[in-house]
Design a protein around this motif. Sequence first.
Motif, PDB file in Angstrom:
ATOM      1  N   ASN A 232      37.358  -5.239   1.134  1.00  0.00           N
ATOM      2  CA  ASN A 232      38.640  -4.309   0.832  1.00  0.00           C
ATOM      3  C   ASN A 232      38.744  -3.065   2.019  1.00  0.00           C
ATOM      4  O   ASN A 232      37.846  -2.212   2.077  1.00  0.00           O
ATOM      5  N   ILE A 233      39.730  -3.052   2.779  1.00  0.00           N
ATOM      6  CA  ILE A 233      40.073  -2.158   3.587  1.00  0.00           C
ATOM      7  C   ILE A 233      40.905  -0.980   3.165  1.00  0.00           C
ATOM      8  O   ILE A 233      42.280  -1.353   2.865  1.00  0.00           O
ATOM      9  N   LYS A 234      40.246  -0.009   2.778  1.00  0.00           N
ATOM     10  CA  LYS A 234      41.210   1.173   2.021  1.00  0.00           C
ATOM     11  C   LYS A 234      41.855   2.094   3.143  1.00  0.00           C
ATOM     12  O   LYS A 234      41.189   2.723   3.907  1.00  0.00           O
ATOM     13  N   LEU A 235      43.187   2.069   3.047  1.00  0.00           N
ATOM     14  CA  LEU A 235      44.028   2.909   4.112  1.00  0.00           C
ATOM     15  C   LEU A 235      44.154   4.246   3.710  1.00  0.00           C
ATOM     16  O   LEU A 235      44.092   4.779   2.361  1.00  0.00           O
ATOM     17  N   LYS A 236      44.080   5.274   4.589  1.00  0.00           N
ATOM     18  CA  LYS A 236      43.983   6.891   4.452  1.00  0.00           C
ATOM     19  C   LYS A 236      45.495   6.766   3.706  1.00  0.00           C
ATOM     20  O   LYS A 236      46.805   5.920   3.964  1.00  0.00           O
ATOM     21  N   GLU A 237      45.904   7.780   2.998  1.00  0.00           N
ATOM     22  CA  GLU A 237      47.020   7.997   2.110  1.00  0.00           C
ATOM     23  C   GLU A 237      48.369   7.993   3.039  1.00  0.00           C
ATOM     24  O   GLU A 237      49.296   7.619   2.781  1.00  0.00           O
ATOM     25  N   ASP A 238      48.112   8.670   4.165  1.00  0.00           N
ATOM     26  CA  ASP A 238      49.345   8.930   5.259  1.00  0.00           C
ATOM     27  C   ASP A 238      49.544   7.652   6.106  1.00  0.00           C
ATOM     28  O   ASP A 238      50.389   7.681   7.133  1.00  0.00           O
ATOM     29  N   LYS A 239      48.699   6.689   5.859  1.00  0.00           N
ATOM     30  CA  LYS A 239      48.568   5.448   6.664  1.00  0.00           C
ATOM     31  C   LYS A 239      49.063   4.146   5.937  1.00  0.00           C
ATOM     32  O   LYS A 239      48.881   3.063   6.513  1.00  0.00           O
ATOM     33  N   LYS A 240      49.718   4.392   4.902  1.00  0.00           N
ATOM     34  CA  LYS A 240      50.028   3.118   4.048  1.00  0.00           C
ATOM     35  C   LYS A 240      51.293   2.569   4.224  1.00  0.00           C
ATOM     36  O   LYS A 240      51.942   1.868   3.482  1.00  0.00           O
ATOM     37  N   ILE A 241      51.847   3.094   5.425  1.00  0.00           N
ATOM     38  CA  ILE A 241      53.004   2.326   6.033  1.00  0.00           C
ATOM     39  C   ILE A 241      52.801   2.280   7.351  1.00  0.00           C
ATOM     40  O   ILE A 241      52.191   3.182   8.256  1.00  0.00           O
ATOM     41  N   GLY A 242      53.365   1.152   8.106  1.00  0.00           N
ATOM     42  CA  GLY A 242      52.962   1.124   9.298  1.00  0.00           C
ATOM     43  C   GLY A 242      53.847  -0.353   9.962  1.00  0.00           C
ATOM     44  O   GLY A 242      54.436  -1.121   9.128  1.00  0.00           O
ATOM     45  N   LEU A 243      53.544  -0.302  11.190  1.00  0.00           N
ATOM     46  CA  LEU A 243      54.148  -1.513  12.028  1.00  0.00           C
ATOM     47  C   LEU A 243      53.386  -1.963  13.062  1.00  0.00           C
ATOM     48  O   LEU A 243      52.780  -1.036  13.747  1.00  0.00           O
ATOM     49  N   PHE A 244      53.164  -3.363  13.427  1.00  0.00           N
ATOM     50  CA  PHE A 244      52.654  -3.767  14.485  1.00  0.00           C
ATOM     51  C   PHE A 244      53.019  -5.081  14.847  1.00  0.00           C
ATOM     52  O   PHE A 244      53.669  -5.743  14.226  1.00  0.00           O
ATOM     53  N   GLY A 245      52.643  -5.473  16.105  1.00  0.00           N
ATOM     54  CA  GLY A 245      53.149  -6.673  16.687  1.00  0.00           C
ATOM     55  C   GLY A 245      52.647  -6.987  17.769  1.00  0.00           C
ATOM     56  O   GLY A 245      52.118  -6.632  18.638  1.00  0.00           O
ATOM     57  N   LYS A 246      53.744  -7.922  18.607  1.00  0.00           N
ATOM     58  CA  LYS A 246      53.359  -8.349  20.082  1.00  0.00           C
ATOM     59  C   LYS A 246      54.541  -8.826  20.413  1.00  0.00           C
ATOM     60  O   LYS A 246      55.240  -9.853  19.779  1.00  0.00           O
ATOM     61  N   ALA A 247      55.181  -8.603  21.632  1.00  0.00           N
ATOM     62  CA  ALA A 247      56.347  -9.503  22.167  1.00  0.00           C
ATOM     63  C   ALA A 247      55.817  -9.697  23.736  1.00  0.00           C
ATOM     64  O   ALA A 247      55.378  -8.932  24.414  1.00  0.00           O
ATOM     65  N   GLY A 248      55.626 -10.899  24.216  1.00  0.00           N
ATOM     66  CA  GLY A 248      55.374 -11.389  25.380  1.00  0.00           C
ATOM     67  C   GLY A 248      56.266 -12.356  25.679  1.00  0.00           C
ATOM     68  O   GLY A 248      56.787 -13.345  25.450  1.00  0.00           O
ATOM     69  N   VAL A 249      56.181 -12.627  27.497  1.00  0.00           N
ATOM     70  CA  VAL A 249      56.899 -13.491  28.079  1.00  0.00           C
ATOM     71  C   VAL A 249      56.165 -13.869  29.127  1.00  0.00           C
ATOM     72  O   VAL A 249      55.697 -12.997  29.926  1.00  0.00           O
ATOM     73  N   GLY A 250      55.896 -15.069  29.647  1.00  0.00           N
ATOM     74  CA  GLY A 250      55.103 -15.608  30.802  1.00  0.00           C
ATOM     75  C   GLY A 250      56.038 -16.283  31.568  1.00  0.00           C
ATOM     76  O   GLY A 250      56.727 -17.601  31.050  1.00  0.00           O
ATOM     77  N   LEU A 251      55.851 -16.567  33.115  1.00  0.00           N
ATOM     78  CA  LEU A 251      56.538 -17.368  33.844  1.00  0.00           C
ATOM     79  C   LEU A 251      55.335 -17.905  34.879  1.00  0.00           C
ATOM     80  O   LEU A 251      54.756 -17.241  35.227  1.00  0.00           O
ATOM     81  N   GLY A 252      55.463 -19.366  34.965  1.00  0.00           N
ATOM     82  CA  GLY A 252      54.307 -19.991  35.913  1.00  0.00           C
ATOM     83  C   GLY A 252      54.850 -21.048  36.729  1.00  0.00           C
ATOM     84  O   GLY A 252      56.126 -21.400  37.070  1.00  0.00           O
ATOM     85  N   THR A 253      53.947 -21.501  37.553  1.00  0.00           N
ATOM     86  CA  THR A 253      54.167 -22.491  38.597  1.00  0.00           C
ATOM     87  C   THR A 253      54.612 -24.027  37.708  1.00  0.00           C
ATOM     88  O   THR A 253      54.343 -23.940  36.492  1.00  0.00           O
ATOM     89  N   ASP A 254      55.148 -24.974  38.271  1.00  0.00           N
ATOM     90  CA  ASP A 254      55.326 -26.234  37.837  1.00  0.00           C
ATOM     91  C   ASP A 254      56.363 -26.221  36.506  1.00  0.00           C
ATOM     92  O   ASP A 254      56.225 -26.688  35.597  1.00  0.00           O
ATOM     93  N   LYS A 255      57.219 -25.054  36.599  1.00  0.00           N
ATOM     94  CA  LYS A 255      58.247 -25.012  35.472  1.00  0.00           C
ATOM     95  C   LYS A 255      57.664 -24.492  34.182  1.00  0.00           C
ATOM     96  O   LYS A 255      58.276 -24.796  33.284  1.00  0.00           O
ATOM     97  N   ARG A 256      56.486 -23.937  34.096  1.00  0.00           N
ATOM     98  CA  ARG A 256      55.627 -23.572  33.008  1.00  0.00           C
ATOM     99  C   ARG A 256      56.171 -22.256  32.566  1.00  0.00           C
ATOM    100  O   ARG A 256      56.467 -21.256  33.331  1.00  0.00           O
ATOM    101  N   TYR A 257      56.492 -22.046  31.099  1.00  0.00           N
ATOM    102  CA  TYR A 257      56.810 -20.848  30.614  1.00  0.00           C
ATOM    103  C   TYR A 257      56.311 -20.730  29.193  1.00  0.00           C
ATOM    104  O   TYR A 257      55.929 -21.552  28.533  1.00  0.00           O
ATOM    105  N   GLU A 258      56.302 -19.377  28.798  1.00  0.00           N
ATOM    106  CA  GLU A 258      56.009 -19.000  27.346  1.00  0.00           C
ATOM    107  C   GLU A 258      56.473 -17.915  26.826  1.00  0.00           C
ATOM    108  O   GLU A 258      56.745 -16.946  27.752  1.00  0.00           O
TER     109      GLU A 258
END
Length: 978
Positions: A232-258
Amino acid sequence: MRFLIVVLIFCTPAIVTAQVRQAGNRGSVMGVVKDSSSNYELQAVTITILKKADSTLLDYQLTNGQGEFNIQSLPVATPIIINFSFSGYAPFSKTITLDSSRLQYDFKTVSLSRHYGTLDAVVVEAVVPIRMNGDTLEINPAAFKLDSNAVVEDMLRRVPGVTMWGDGSITVNGKPVNKVYVDGKPFFGGDPAIATQNLPKNAIEKIQVYQEIDYTVDNVDQNPEDSLLTMNIKLKEDKKIGLFGKAGVGLGTDKRYEGDLTLQAYNKRTRIGLLGMGNNINKSGDMRSIAQQSTFRNFNPTNRYVANFGGSGVNKILMGGINYQHDFSDLNNNRLNNQISGTYTLRQNANDVNTETVSQQSASGTVFNNESNRISRNEGLNHSLSTGYNKKDRSQDFSINASFNAGLTDASSKSSQTSSREGFGLVSSNEQTSSSHGANQSFNFSTSYRNKDDDERNLRSFNINYGLNYSNNTSERQTTTNFISIADPSKSNYIDRLYNTSSSNFGTNIGFGYNALKRLLFGNHNFWDINIVFNNNLSYSHNTDDNLVNDYDTLTHNYSQNSYLTNNEGLSRFEDRPSLRFSRNFRKNLSDRYSRYINVAAAINGQLLSEQNRSDISNRNLDRKFSFFLPGAQISYSYKRNRRYEITMDLSQNNSAGIPGVDQLYPIRDSTNQYSFSLGNPNLKPFYNNNIDYSFEYKKQSNQDKSELNIRTSFKAGQTRFGITDSSFYHPNGSRDIYLINIEKGRKTLSAGASISSSFKLKNDMLQISYSGNYANNKTPNYIDGIYSVATNDNISNSLTVFYSLGDLLTVQINQGINFNNSLQTGKNLKSFKNTTYNTDAGVNIKYPKNFVISNTFSYVNNKTANQSAALWNAFVTYRFLKSQSAELKFSAMDILRQNKNISVTANANNLSTTVTNGLQQFYMLTFSFYPRQFGKPAQRGRGERSREFEQRPRNFDQMPGDFRGMPGRGGGRGRNF
């Protein structure tokens, strides 16, 4: 050139390691800690080693059950402080200096007093990194000096006794962590990586590790030592609200993308996640995979979430979704739950696959060599919605869940096949095209209630569950087949056929379990300590199929109805499975020394089955009833030597039965498959399976040694009486007729497996070695062209993996696999087949210079039998920037050698096939990613973190007597063993 590349991959770690290692002797301290008044050894005392100059934490350890400690690899010629800390006792410390003349310092006996005093003039108020609080192991993040952007996993890898394995699993002193919670609740689906690789170290108040009862096991057979290890990971009282994530974009040769997007936010009660992705590089597209592989941790030793060169074909995918979870209570207790959750996903994909297959089929006195090519495209659009509610407390557990899915599919394919006979040449060829469109919907509902009260003075220990499902499918398909028989021209055939089909499936089931049957039948009579459990499961299903089939008439140039294939059919099935289980438990334990548990059980199982099939085809109208008696037995044994090792063994025997389906009795033969015709057999009888399973497991459990060892072996044997097998007859053109039969002494199976994993943890290094081997033997009687034969199939697989890490600087992983597959026919003039495949995988990650990660992966497959091989080399360079390390640039060079291809080899009774499938080819890609992160409010100026001792366990964790009932070791600060 290839050899030089491989040498460079494997030599790079040695070069880097040589540069960072420092030569020199290391010292150690040892001794025994006792109570000063009673002279009793104290278990789980925390010994902390600090560098005197700046109070840097060097190492720490907990005393074992005999109060002993032995800390290795300490610096010499450097003043160090040894601090002793234990709940209820005054802390003591002593300053020493190890040198070449005294590399080992023996304290002999350290006596701790409940009154304040010192061993030396110096007393250090140290931050205790790890300690036992009752039956809970507590880890203090404040004791670890790491980068400000470090996450929980970075810290856990520095905790002695905690092992982060190369596959992402976690063990604590040899025992696997089954669940990871955040503030007592599952965190975004319960995957440990979501919490450990996203939550920052500085947001954590403490990490608690404890054992809880496994409620999936019947109360009457619960082994107190066979509990689940929970973190069990117990958060500090002032850290019990949060936001995290990831936004990524990639372009490549041979018409590859992600592109991918994850955004996950939480507070004390609510958690919501938005996830989406799109690519044409075969990345997986389910919400769990996206969340797992989009974590903030920037040093990924496995390089998992990259282009999938092992996938069949080239897949384009677009997916988005949202998940939601709300707790109606603030209580941070995973056993007191009142929660609602929901998920919605939209997925669109298109898959292009090209395959080439070469196979050999053994017939009487000859072998057919077949070659085929197939090009296919599949497109799909799917909506999925699910929701659930769960409420549970110490004695009751109620849940209700529902889901709905709807989808559209479009598919097209074109294939060609030829068959040649050894000594004769080409005997037939076939060309086929197909296109289809379909739609499907499904609904599932389930609910369950469990009264967990196992008090023998009442009759309320029971569980009940109910489920319902419904689905329907419609499709339109056109197939053309042009079969040319050279060996027998009269068998040549051209077919242009239209299918319009619809089907529906309805099912419902209800299950009931009762644990208090002994009390109900015998009152206060103990019945020799034998437990009796009753279970019963009832199920009903009804399936319908409507088939409208039309054939093209070359004379009239119109489609006319095929009266044989056009039919309507419905199948109703009712099944009852009652079970009566008798068991007895034998327990013996000596507190903080050992525990032994034996469970002996026998079960009386029944199966009542009724089927009714209604069809437009007269011989498929069937009414059948069956009853089966299926006894079973089991014996389980476990022995645990506290803080030393644990042994578990399990031996079970079970029986099952099955009946032939209507398609095996009276099949409907569709001539579009010109190479295989199923004739069925109306005289088929039920078959019976008898299986024996054995497993053994050894786990080393010690917080003294910086090593870990797990050994597991398993054995399984089975026999099928009146097993259904095929009797094949081959025609000169390579096609075959399949006639099913029962054989009294049917299939026999034998399998055995072993796995060994070991981990060695030094100051900055980690070495993990694991091996797994499996053997499987199947003996299947059959007839080929009227010749009786026993097909013996042997499969042996071996895999050896070595994983090495040098702090955060370097990881190396190497895997070598060897698979043998032999198929032997005892029948005269029947050919046998052998197949051997070698698989080699390697990966190297170097985090140097700062903020850069250089990675290489290499895979090589060599199939000796088919003379096919493929090599895949990928390389990556990743750069993290900004103060928060939230921005990332990544350059990927994929399939550098341009030698990738997907090879699959299968061998069965009289067939050996090699298939090569298209996949991704060489391309290069540049990807930019940003990781938004906010945990609590920004710290106010002048209010930096202050090191402090742990507080007592929170009240809501103390209010869990139901979780630890019957577990030894709670009192007196003696602690649990992990």
